[in-house]
Design a protein around this motif. Structure first.
Motif, PDB file in Angstrom:
ATOM      1  N   PHE A   1      -6.668   2.799  -7.765  1.00 35.25           N
ATOM      2  CA  PHE A   1      -6.526   4.173  -6.254  1.00 35.25           C
ATOM      3  C   PHE A   1      -6.116   5.389  -6.612  1.00 35.25           C
ATOM      4  O   PHE A   1      -5.836   6.128  -8.154  1.00 35.25           O
TER       5      PHE A   1
ATOM      6  N   HIS B   1       1.115  -1.331  -0.203  1.00 35.18           N
ATOM      7  CA  HIS B   1      -0.577  -0.131   0.106  1.00 35.18           C
ATOM      8  C   HIS B   1       0.648   0.698   0.399  1.00 35.18           C
ATOM      9  O   HIS B   1       0.932   2.551  -0.599  1.00 35.18           O
TER      10      HIS B   1
ATOM     11  N   PHE C   1      -7.757   3.224  -1.924  1.00 38.29           N
ATOM     12  CA  PHE C   1      -7.616   2.158  -2.322  1.00 38.29           C
ATOM     13  C   PHE C   1      -8.732   0.652  -2.888  1.00 38.29           C
ATOM     14  O   PHE C   1      -9.281   0.733  -2.070  1.00 38.29           O
TER      15      PHE C   1
END
Length: 131
Positions: free
Chosen positions: A102, A23, A64
């Motif tokens: 994203f 991430h 996300f």
């Protein structure tokens, strides 16, 4: 005005043990795209730094949506949402085959690199959005 588009290839180092992009690496991808966008706007960050001015991220809102994986070819689109004398707000979207993976809303501030106080944005970045 069309968005600035920056290509990114996902390498092994970008992935976690599950084979998906870790991430925090999305923040690296959008940072690279912002640096490329600033350069494309005619701002020399080395010269700006010599004058004691740097950019700082003031706020990021991140969403996300879907994972990217090893060897994916991604694109980061950067668009200006808002500008003031000392800050700029950007939309940055990472896509694969036009599918958003994203999204981030990033607020940047120009600051004095020694004292952290606000400074005016370079003239190249103070243009109205879409100009």
């Amino acid at each position: 005005m069309s968005p600035h588009v920056f290509p990114v290839t996902v390498y092994y180092e970008d992935t976690d043990m599950g084979g998906i992009v870790y991430h925090a690496n999305y923040l690296k991808f959008i940072e690279r795209a912002r640096s490329d966008w600033v350069r494309g706007e005619g701002v020399d960050q080395v010269a700006l730094r010599a004058r004691g001015i740097v950019f700082a991220v003031r706020r990021i809102e991140a969403d996300f949506r879907a994972p990217a994986t090893l060897d994916d070819r991604l694109e980061v689109a950067t668009e200006v949402l808002e500008r003031t004398g000392a800050r700029i707000v950007l939309s940055q979207v990472v896509t694969r085959d036009e599918r958003p993976l994203f999204r981030a809303r990033v607020e940047l501030a120009a600051i004095d690199m020694h004292g952290g106080t606000p400074r005016r944005l370079p003239a190249e970045l103070r243009r109205p959005a879409g100009a």
